[in-house]
Each structure stands twice: as C-alpha cells, then as structure tokens.
Scaffold this motif. Structure first.
Motif, short mmCIF file in Angstrom:
data_model
loop_
_atom_site.label_atom_id
_atom_site.label_comp_id
_atom_site.label_asym_id
_atom_site.label_seq_id
_atom_site.Cartn_x
_atom_site.Cartn_y
_atom_site.Cartn_z
N ASP A 135 -5.74 -1.08 -5.29
CA ASP A 135 -5.26 -1.76 -4.08
C ASP A 135 -6.41 -2.61 -3.52
O ASP A 135 -7.43 -2.08 -3.07
CB ASP A 135 -4.81 -0.72 -3.04
N VAL A 172 1.53 2.29 -3.51
CA VAL A 172 0.42 3.02 -4.14
C VAL A 172 0.45 4.47 -3.69
O VAL A 172 0.28 5.40 -4.49
CB VAL A 172 -0.93 2.36 -3.78
N LYS A 173 0.65 4.68 -2.40
CA LYS A 173 0.72 6.06 -1.88
C LYS A 173 1.89 6.80 -2.53
O LYS A 173 1.79 8.00 -2.83
CB LYS A 173 0.88 6.04 -0.36
N SER A 214 0.83 -1.21 0.00
CA SER A 214 0.00 0.00 0.00
C SER A 214 0.87 1.26 0.00
O SER A 214 0.48 2.29 -0.56
CB SER A 214 -0.92 0.01 1.22
N GLU A 239 -6.55 3.54 -3.34
CA GLU A 239 -6.02 2.82 -2.19
C GLU A 239 -7.12 1.93 -1.59
O GLU A 239 -8.29 2.03 -1.97
CB GLU A 239 -5.48 3.80 -1.15
#
Length: 634
Positions: A554, A53-54, A50, A169
């Motif tokens: 995600d 992704v951020k 994750s 997300e």
C-alpha cells in the motif's frame, strides 16, 4: 467449474488470490478480482483501497475487525477465492464479525448459496483444523516453534507471521521501525527469529529454555514464600501436638523416643509370652474337644448298634417261640402215630402205610436243630448287647470328664486372653505415644530442613545468560544474501546513484548507503520496505523454502505524491531525487517482468506512469468526488 488441480511443474508452490468479495442480505455482491501476476488499484482517497488490503489480511487470519465504512453497512461476509498448491481452487468465507472460516471447494460464484465443505478455526491450533494449519500445510510447513526470548520461551509459527511479509499497509510501509516487526506485541527476539525461520527453514525447537534473571528472582521469591508458608505450617503443627509446651526446643524428643522404645520392647516380650501361653491353652483345648467329639461320635454309633441288636434280639425271640410251637406240634403228631388208624381202624403193627409221619419226624428234627442254633445266636447277641452297653456307659463317663476339662480350659483361656488384651492395650497405648513422638520428630526434622532451605534461598543470586551464548535471528551470511537481493531490486528499479544495501545485524533491517531507516524520507522508507518484502520472497525462492508468493503493498511509490493534496505534505530531498529519476516506471516494469513467479498487488493514489499491458489487472477508484467509472470498493 473449478479448474483442475495444477500438475507438478518447475515453478515454486505459491498462492494466487483470484477474488475478494463482500456479500450481505439484500445487498448486491461487490468484488475485486486479481491477476495471477500484477494487479494495480489506484485512485482517489477514501475509496476503499486501504480497506481492501486490510480485508486481505483479515482473510489470512487477521485478529482485528475491519474498520467501519459507511459504504460497507449491510454487508456481513467477506470472501476470498484462491488457487492453492495442493487443494487447487478454493473459496474462503468469514463473517465481518470475526470468528472462524468456511471453506468451499471451487470458485466464489459456486460457493454462494450452498453449504461449506468444511470449517476452519480462527486461531492456530493442532487439536482441530484451523485456517493457519490449513494454509501452512499447503506450503508444507508443519508444527514449528519460534523462540520469543533469548531464554527459550517459544511460540508456534502461524500463517499470521507470514502475513506480515505479505500484506503491508500504508502506515507500516513508511514507519521508521524495521519491516521485520510482526505485530505490536512481538518482541525484537521473536521478530528476528521469525525472519530466520522464513529465510532458513530452521526453527527453535531444539533451543533449551533457560529462565532469565528476572524470572529467576521471581521464581526464587516464590520459593521463599512457599518455604516460609511451609515452615509456619510445620511449626504450628508441632505446637498443636504439644499445646502445653511454650518452648518447643525443650521437648528433647530423641531422649523421649529412647525411653519409649525400651518400654515398648519390654511390653513386646510380655505380649509374646502371653500369646505363647494362649496358644498352648488353645492347643490343649482343641485336643480335648477333638477327643470328646470322637468319643461322642463313637458313643452315638454304639447306641445305634445296641438299638439295632435289640431289634434283632426281638426277632430272635419271635423265631424261638415259632420254632418251639413247631417242635411241640411235631411231637404231638408223632405221638398220634402209635394209635389205630383213624381211617381203617388198623392197629399200629398192622398199618402198612405210615400216612407221612416220616416227613413229620424229619421236620421235627430240623426244627429242633434250628431252635438250638437260634438260641445260641440269641445268647451271643445278648452278650454283645451287654458289652456294648458297658462300653457306651464308659464312653459317656469319659465324655463328661472331657467336658469338665474343656470348661476348665475355657476358663484358663479367658483368663489368659484378658491378660493378653490388657498387655495389648498397654502396648498399643505406648506405641501410639511413640507414633506421636515420631510424628513430632518428623515435623521437627522438616522444620530444620525448611530453615536450611530458607537460608540457602536467601543467599540466591540469579545468573544471567552469558553474552553471546544465544544469538537471535539470522547471521551475517543470510543477512548479506538478503541485502544482496534487495540491492539487486533497487538497481533494477534504477534507484538514483549507485545504491548500496547492507544488512544491519543488530536491527535486522537493511541500510541504504549506510543510513538508518529513520534517516530517509517517507517515500524512500516505503521503497526500502517494499524491496525488503520482495527480497525476502526472492531469498526463499533461491533457497527453495516455502513462501506464499504474494506481496501486497500500500503506497510504495509515496515519493510521487502531490504535496498539495497528500496528507504527507512536502517531499524530502531524497524523495524529490527519486521522483525526478522516473523510478516509478522501472518499478512497474520490474513487477510486470516478475508476473510469472509471484503475485503483486499495488495500492496507489497516483496512476501508473504508462498504460499497463495485457495481463495486468487495473482497478481505478474515482473516489467520492469522481464522475466516471467505479467510485470505490463498494
């Protein structure tokens, strides 16, 4: 070497992310590479999936700092290598402490250790190049305005508004709210209008701003406050003009003005008469002074002429004396001519040679003639001098008379001037009083106008926008087109039963078999969100509208979680149906088939249901308890 820029082809312009990397002093660079089509990152929890992704969202202008990870301590820069439609291969670098971006032409490895080719501002701006203007320019999106409210307040469209459709997300993936939400601060109207621009290419520049009822009330209240302040100031100003008057309504300023106007007119006539008298006296004085100056000049010339004539008379006298002497000498010589010759002793009658006496006689005659002439000229000169002297005396007497007349005129002028000055002073005093009166009348009129305006504002009633006069977001035509695209995706994923997708015009969300989003389980909501984001891209492709061609999801297959290990616990009934239908197989096959026209990055805890083919990039994070392979992002 960076690959050459792609030649134009029939495929739509899109971005392709190549590498995500992190560097720091005395730290070995860590990176995550992506395939142009499908990349799958799966593995244990707390492995940094994750976080990746951020980080991608962060490199697309994300305003929030990345969360702190123990494994990330010591790293200070984030890098993203991409292929762009116009610029080709580039690499972006950004400090993990936020701020702007450095842009390097070429690959990530080539960018390390060298100076950037240019810098990009963090926030969208038209004054200097920013990340947003750069990336939007790659898509051909120029200056665009999106309405935030139905009344026409606008904001500029930025790459961040696209980013909410690119990077999803886990938390928003399963959220009950519509997937059109740009961020927590954005209004429902703004969210809908962003979607409208993405799906239609039509922005809200042409929308005329109209204040809402609350703004109208606030504006009116502000105006009343300003009017009251201006009214109090005007009343205080009038009171300061007449400090001895308790009741300002008793001033009767108009009557005072009429009386002052009449008095001023009388003084104006006296002032004009005084000026006329002064002008006439001044004219007479100028005439006398001119005459005196002219006579003075002539007198001076006469004196100068007399002096020259007297000098000439002196010369004549000298000439006369000289001629008399010459005449007497010639006479003496002629007298000696009648005597015996001093040389030979001959008597005059026997002298044959006259020894030049004829020349002496001729000279004597010439001298006598010249003497008579000079005496005549001298006499004429004497008369001229006498005449000039008499004329000069007359002019001096006239000059003296004119000087006395000028002195008299000066006195008359001074008297007239003093009278005019006094009249002027009285006139100015009255005019000043009138000006003060007129100023007071102006203030009085201002007070009257402000009271009228105050009364009008007190009666103000705000007018709201007529219902239905302004519509936010997309209409049913585009909405149905989006719903059809999502339904097509659901059918290709082999969603159980006969999925029917419809567009909800009020929420701008999609409904599965008529059910609102919150009526579905978390796993189904995740699938709806994933299909929605891909469907938006598909509508853009169909309508030949700009879209980066990136979808990062995600946990879209949350229905396939292990209830015993997952924080989301037990599956709902619809999630269990999805899990039993083998949708995950068709999900991955669909993305593999789409690999030529878009880039998909899937983050999951569970491994794919079948071995992924060549061309698909797979990253396995073993997690903190894993024994083999890569444990995590760092």
């Amino acid at each position: 070497m960076a690959p050459p820029r792609q030649a134009p082809d029939m495929s739509p312009p899109r971005f392709i992310m190549r590498h995500l990397a992190f560097t720091g002093p005395d730290r070995e660079a860590v990176d995550l590479d992506f395939a142009p089509g499908l990349t799958v990152v799966w593995g244990g929890s707390q492995a940094g999936k994750s976080f990746a992704v951020k980080a991608l969202d962060y490199m697309f202008g994300g305003g929030s700092a990345l969360p702190g990870l123990t494994e990330a301590v010591g790293y200070d820069r984030c890098w993203l290598e991409m292929d762009l439609p116009k610029s080709g291969r580039i690499t972006l670098a950004r400090s993990l402490s936020k701020g702007g971006y450095e842009l390097f032409e070429g690959e990530f490895e080539q960018a390390l250790g060298r100076k950037s080719d240019r810098t990009l501002a963090e926030n969208h701006t038209t004054k200097k190049e920013s990340l947003s203007t750069f990336l939007l320019g790659e898509l051909g999106v120029g200056d665009t305005e999106i309405a935030r409210t139905l009344t026409g307040d606008k904001a500029t469209f930025t790459i961040r508004h696209f980013a909410s459709y690119l990077f999803t997300e886990e938390t928003p993936m399963i959220a009950e709210e519509s997937p059109i939400v740009v961020d927590r601060q954005s209004s429902d109207t703004f969210n809908k209008n962003v979607l409208k621009f993405i799906l239609t290419g039509v922005d809200d520049k042409s929308m005329v701003k109209v204040p809402d009822t609350k703004q109208q009330k606030q504006t009116n209240a502000g105006r009343i406050e300003i009017i009251e302040e201006m009214l109090n100031t005007a009343v205080a100003e009038l009171a300061a003009m007449y400090p001895d008057v308790e009741d300002l309504t008793t001033l009767k300023l108009n009557e005072q003005a009429e009386r002052l106007d009449a008095t001023l007119e009388a003084f104006k006539s006296n002032l004009a008469a005084g000026h006329s008298t002064l002008d006439a006296l001044s004219m007479d004085r100028r005439r006398l002074v001119s005459e005196r100056d002219e006579l003075t000049e002539r007198a001076d010339e006469a004196v100068l002429t007399i002096e020259r004539f007297e000098l000439l008379a002196t010369s004549f006298a000298s000439d006369i004396r000289r001629l008399i002497m010459l005449e007497e000498g010639a006479a003496a010589l002629m007298a000696g001519a009648k005597r015996p010759c001093v040389l030979c002793g001959a008597d005059p009658e026997h002298q044959h040679v006259e020894h030049g006496f004829e020349a002496v006689e001729t000279s004597q005659k010439a001298v006598s003639a010249e003497l008579r002439k000079v005496r005549a000229e001298s006499a004429g000169l004497t008369k001229a001098i006498t005449s000039l002297q008499a004329e000069a005396v007359g002019m001096q007497r006239r000059i003296a008379s004119l000087s006395r007349d000028i002195e008299v005129k000066d006195g008359e002028i001074e008297t007239a001037r003093e009278a005019a000055v006094k009249t002027r002073e009285h006139y100015e005093a009255i005019d000043a009083a009138r000006k003060k009166l007129y100023d007071a009348m102006s203030v009085e009129r201002r007070i009257s106008g402000l009271r009228i305006r105050q009364a009008e504002l007190a009666k103000f009633k705000p007018k709201g926008i007529a219902k239905g006069s302004v519509v936010a977001g997309v209409g049913t035509v585009i909405g149905d087109e989006l719903a059809a695209a999502v339904e097509d995706i659901f059918r290709k994923w082999k969603y159980p039963g006969e999925p029917r997708i419809t567009f909800h015009e009020q929420t701008h969300d999609i409904l599965l078999n008529g059910k609102q989003r919150n009526a579905n389980g978390k796993g189904v909501r995740a699938l709806l969100n994933a299909a929605f984001k891909i469907g938006v891209m598909d509508v853009c492709r169909k309508r030949e509208l700009p879209h980066p061609g990136i979808v990062v999801l995600d946990s879209p297959l949350l229905s396939y979680r292990d209830p015993l290990k997952s924080k989301h616990k037990e599956l709902s009934a619809d999630e269990a149906t999805v899990a039993a239908a083998g949708l995950n197989v068709h999900f991955y096959n669909y993305l593999i088939e789409r690999s030529d026209d878009a880039q998909f990055i899937i983050i999951e805890n569970q491994d794919p249901p079948f071995p992924l083919p060549d061309g698909v990039r797979e990253h396995i994070f073993a997690g903190e308890h894993g024994n083999a392979g890569r444990r995590g992002l760092f």
